[in-house]
Design an enzyme around this catalytic site. Structure first.
Site, mmCIF file in Angstrom:
data_model
loop_
_atom_site.group_PDB
_atom_site.id
_atom_site.type_symbol
_atom_site.label_atom_id
_atom_site.label_comp_id
_atom_site.label_asym_id
_atom_site.label_seq_id
_atom_site.Cartn_x
_atom_site.Cartn_y
_atom_site.Cartn_z
ATOM 1 N N ARG A 38 0.807 -1.215 0.000
ATOM 2 C CA ARG A 38 0.000 0.000 0.000
ATOM 3 C C ARG A 38 0.842 1.268 0.000
ATOM 4 O O ARG A 38 1.853 1.350 0.698
ATOM 5 C CB ARG A 38 -0.861 0.002 1.261
ATOM 6 C CG ARG A 38 -2.094 0.774 1.071
ATOM 7 C CD ARG A 38 -3.220 0.292 1.887
ATOM 8 N NE ARG A 38 -4.152 1.402 1.814
ATOM 9 C CZ ARG A 38 -4.848 1.850 2.807
ATOM 10 N NH1 ARG A 38 -4.806 1.244 3.954
ATOM 11 N NH2 ARG A 38 -5.618 2.877 2.649
ATOM 12 N N GLY A 43 6.581 0.621 5.711
ATOM 13 C CA GLY A 43 7.470 -0.277 4.976
ATOM 14 C C GLY A 43 7.484 0.012 3.487
ATOM 15 O O GLY A 43 8.545 -0.011 2.845
ATOM 16 N N CYS A 44 6.330 0.306 2.946
ATOM 17 C CA CYS A 44 6.227 0.579 1.502
ATOM 18 C C CYS A 44 6.929 1.885 1.151
ATOM 19 O O CYS A 44 7.542 2.004 0.088
ATOM 20 C CB CYS A 44 4.763 0.611 1.078
ATOM 21 S SG CYS A 44 3.923 -0.961 1.377
ATOM 22 N N THR A 45 6.842 2.849 2.049
ATOM 23 C CA THR A 45 7.530 4.126 1.830
ATOM 24 C C THR A 45 9.036 3.905 1.836
ATOM 25 O O THR A 45 9.746 4.370 0.925
ATOM 26 C CB THR A 45 7.119 5.145 2.908
ATOM 27 O OG1 THR A 45 5.713 5.388 2.789
ATOM 28 C CG2 THR A 45 7.878 6.458 2.743
ATOM 29 N N SER A 48 10.086 2.062 -1.397
ATOM 30 C CA SER A 48 10.002 2.924 -2.579
ATOM 31 C C SER A 48 11.100 3.974 -2.583
ATOM 32 O O SER A 48 11.672 4.280 -3.639
ATOM 33 C CB SER A 48 8.622 3.590 -2.646
ATOM 34 O OG SER A 48 7.616 2.613 -2.777
#
Length: 153
Positions: A38, A43-45, A48
């Site tokens: 998401r 974690g995704c930030t 990325s």
């Protein structure tokens, strides 16, 4: 999960800037697809941002890198702007690519089961075949490990 040395399923998905990306159009160069749950979550930030920080090194090898989630194009654009991301983000809103790549899985959080994207990265070689797979990715050091694998191709 796809097996190594099998053809990567082709797809066409929109990216945050509204243009489409078709996997088969990228043949002749390696492609990294990192599937993440998401936009704008911790974690995704981090993942990325890490791929964005290494994007020039990936480009030096000729490799293309894309993040893929079920978030909308608008969500991707907002996320990229907020976090100064340079890595292109692809929107798989209907989830067909996530299913084709075997990353749409049952997950469990605090005893509650739900369906979601399991953080997974695929390295696809210049011929369009799966060269490496990283399932259940742990973010720290991951972008560097993928870069090393691309450089070793």
């Amino acid at each position: 999960m796809l097996d190594i040395a099998t053809p990567a399923p082709d797809f066409t998905l929109p990216q945050g800037d509204g243009t489409d990306v078709t996997l088969s159009d990228l043949r002749g160069a390696p492609v990294v697809l990192f599937f993440y749950p998401r936009d704008d979550t911790p974690g995704c930030t981090k993942e990325s941002i890490a791929f964005s920080e290494h994007l020039d090194s990936f480009a030096a090898t000729g490799a293309k890198v894309f993040g893929v989630s079920k978030d909308s194009v608008a969500s991707h654009a907002k996320f990229a702007t907020k976090r100064d991301l340079t890595v292109p983000l692809l929107s798989d809103e209907n989830g067909s690519v996530c299913e084709d790549y075997g990353v749409w899985k049952e997950k469990n959080m605090y005893g509650k089961k739900y369906m979601g994207i399991e953080r997974t990265t695929y390295l696809i070689d210049a011929n369009g075949d799966v060269a490496m797979v990283w399932p259940k990715v742990k973010v720290p050091g991951h972008a560097e490990a993928v870069l090393a694998a691309v450089q070793a191709l």
